[in-house]
Scaffold this motif. Structure first.
Motif, short mmCIF file in Angstrom:
data_model
loop_
_atom_site.label_atom_id
_atom_site.label_comp_id
_atom_site.label_asym_id
_atom_site.label_seq_id
_atom_site.Cartn_x
_atom_site.Cartn_y
_atom_site.Cartn_z
N LEU A 175 41.98 43.90 38.44
CA LEU A 175 42.91 43.23 37.55
C LEU A 175 42.13 42.61 36.40
CD1 LEU A 175 45.73 42.14 36.80
CD2 LEU A 175 45.22 40.14 38.23
N TYR A 176 42.44 43.05 35.19
CA TYR A 176 41.82 42.50 33.98
C TYR A 176 42.84 41.62 33.27
CZ TYR A 176 38.07 45.95 34.53
OH TYR A 176 37.01 46.70 35.01
N SER A 177 42.33 40.57 32.65
CA SER A 177 43.19 39.64 31.91
C SER A 177 42.55 39.31 30.58
CB SER A 177 43.40 38.36 32.74
OG SER A 177 44.08 37.37 31.99
N ARG A 178 43.37 39.05 29.58
CA ARG A 178 42.84 38.65 28.27
C ARG A 178 42.32 37.21 28.32
NH1 ARG A 178 41.61 42.97 25.05
NH2 ARG A 178 43.43 44.30 24.66
N THR A 179 42.73 36.46 29.32
CA THR A 179 42.25 35.09 29.48
C THR A 179 41.69 34.93 30.89
OG1 THR A 179 44.27 34.11 30.39
CG2 THR A 179 44.14 34.36 27.98
N GLN A 180 41.02 33.82 31.13
CA GLN A 180 40.49 33.55 32.46
C GLN A 180 41.53 32.94 33.39
OE1 GLN A 180 37.02 31.11 31.28
NE2 GLN A 180 35.73 32.76 32.06
N ASP A 181 42.71 32.69 32.86
CA ASP A 181 43.76 32.06 33.66
C ASP A 181 45.07 32.85 33.57
OD1 ASP A 181 42.40 29.50 34.52
OD2 ASP A 181 42.16 29.36 32.35
N PRO A 182 45.12 34.01 34.24
CA PRO A 182 46.38 34.78 34.22
C PRO A 182 47.48 34.03 34.96
CG PRO A 182 44.86 35.67 35.84
CD PRO A 182 44.09 34.63 35.08
N SER A 183 48.71 34.39 34.65
CA SER A 183 49.85 33.73 35.27
C SER A 183 49.95 34.09 36.76
CB SER A 183 51.15 34.14 34.57
OG SER A 183 51.42 35.51 34.81
N LYS A 184 50.66 33.26 37.49
CA LYS A 184 50.89 33.54 38.91
C LYS A 184 51.64 34.86 39.09
CE LYS A 184 52.85 31.56 43.14
NZ LYS A 184 53.56 32.81 43.52
N ALA A 185 52.56 35.16 38.17
CA ALA A 185 53.32 36.41 38.27
C ALA A 185 52.41 37.62 38.18
CB ALA A 185 54.38 36.46 37.16
N VAL A 186 51.40 37.54 37.32
CA VAL A 186 50.45 38.65 37.19
C VAL A 186 49.59 38.77 38.45
CG1 VAL A 186 48.39 39.42 35.94
CG2 VAL A 186 50.39 38.63 34.68
N LEU A 187 49.11 37.64 38.97
CA LEU A 187 48.31 37.66 40.19
C LEU A 187 49.12 38.21 41.36
CD1 LEU A 187 46.47 34.22 39.92
CD2 LEU A 187 45.59 36.48 39.31
N ASP A 188 50.38 37.82 41.46
CA ASP A 188 51.24 38.33 42.53
C ASP A 188 51.48 39.83 42.39
OD1 ASP A 188 51.42 35.78 43.54
OD2 ASP A 188 53.42 35.38 42.74
N LYS A 189 51.61 40.29 41.16
CA LYS A 189 51.81 41.73 40.91
C LYS A 189 50.60 42.51 41.42
CE LYS A 189 53.41 42.91 36.84
NZ LYS A 189 54.64 43.74 36.94
N PHE A 190 49.41 42.01 41.12
CA PHE A 190 48.18 42.66 41.56
C PHE A 190 48.07 42.68 43.09
CE2 PHE A 190 43.70 41.84 42.86
CZ PHE A 190 43.17 43.08 42.56
N THR A 191 48.37 41.55 43.70
CA THR A 191 48.30 41.46 45.16
C THR A 191 49.29 42.42 45.82
OG1 THR A 191 47.60 39.15 45.08
CG2 THR A 191 48.59 39.92 47.14
N GLN A 192 50.52 42.46 45.33
CA GLN A 192 51.54 43.33 45.91
C GLN A 192 51.17 44.80 45.75
OE1 GLN A 192 54.05 42.48 47.81
NE2 GLN A 192 54.59 44.65 48.07
N PHE A 193 50.67 45.17 44.59
CA PHE A 193 50.26 46.56 44.37
C PHE A 193 49.15 46.94 45.35
CE2 PHE A 193 47.29 49.55 42.36
CZ PHE A 193 48.13 50.65 42.20
N SER A 194 48.18 46.07 45.54
CA SER A 194 47.07 46.37 46.44
C SER A 194 47.54 46.52 47.88
CB SER A 194 46.00 45.28 46.34
OG SER A 194 45.46 45.22 45.03
N LEU A 195 48.44 45.66 48.30
CA LEU A 195 49.00 45.78 49.65
C LEU A 195 49.73 47.10 49.82
CD1 LEU A 195 50.39 42.15 50.14
CD2 LEU A 195 48.41 43.15 51.29
N GLU A 196 50.44 47.53 48.80
CA GLU A 196 51.17 48.79 48.87
C GLU A 196 50.24 49.99 48.99
OE1 GLU A 196 53.52 48.71 45.35
OE2 GLU A 196 55.02 47.33 46.17
#
Length: 214
Positions: A175-196
């Motif tokens: 997961l790459y982000s333009r900032t060092q503090d991505p939103s929780k929604a983005v982090l959750d998206k990454f986690t869910q994709f990885s679990l899938e």
């Protein structure tokens, strides 16, 4: 399939228990059970291949828009080596540079625990599918199939890579982000994709911040 680890629950196809053949001798039971067990293994293999095939790059991928500086904030994999290295991993910086011929140059740097700077460079070659690239990793000695599966060019980019070496393959999601503090929604998206993709929750890491390399 070697080291390819997908945690997929698939019922054995056509598996016949010996209890369903009460009048059959042991040789007959073995003859029946062994082929049907092989069918079950084949079913798992086909599901693994389907998972690979179904992970496609984002539609309308724009190579030029993905260029620039990104922070590597999330890392997930089903590789065995990750267990021992996870605690030492820190956030890094990537610079992506689109090339005129459609290739993508990738420069990565991160600060190691001993204060030294780790740097890597790859030139990802374009394929017939926009958003899908291929390159050879000199550091790991692997052939990599990389796909940009989800991207919002001013916010985040989710990369899915299949690394293959000596006939064995494993997955890395980044997961790459333009900032060092991505939103929780983005982090959750990454986690869910990885679990899938069959990656265990303990093998999904949100990387801690660190000083940039100088």
């Amino acid at each position: 399939m070697g080291g390819l680890l997908y945690y997929i629950n698939v019922p054995a196809l056509g598996r016949i228990s010996s209890s369903t053949l009460p009048n059959a001798d042991s040789e007959t039971r073995s003859t029946v059970v062994m082929p049907t067990t092989m069918l079950g293994m084949l079913g798992v293999l086909l599901c693994v291949l389907a998972v690979r095939a179904n992970v496609m790059p984002q539609a309308d991928f724009d190579l030029q828009k993905i260029g620039g500086t990104w922070y590597l904030v999330g890392f997930a994999t089903n590789a065995d080596w990750f267990v021992s290295r996870k605690a030492d991993m820190k956030m890094g910086t990537s610079t992506l540079t689109p090339q005129p011929n459609g290739e993508l140059e990738m420069d990565y740097s991160s600060l190691k625990s001993d204060g030294r700077c780790k740097r890597m460079n790859h030139l990802a070659k374009k394929t017939d599918t926009p958003g899908k690239f291929a390159y050879h990793s000199r550091r790991w000695g692997s052939d990599d199939d990389m796909r940009v599966v989800d991207v919002k060019y001013d916010e985040y980019a989710l990369f899915y890579t299949i690394k293959t070496k000596d006939g064995s393959s494993y997955i890395i999601n980044k997961l790459y982000s333009r900032t060092q503090d991505p939103s929780k929604a983005v982090l959750d998206k990454f986690t869910q994709f990885s679990l899938e993709q069959g990656i265990l929750a303990e093998n999904i890491a949100i990387l801690p911040k660190t000083e940039p390399c100088t």
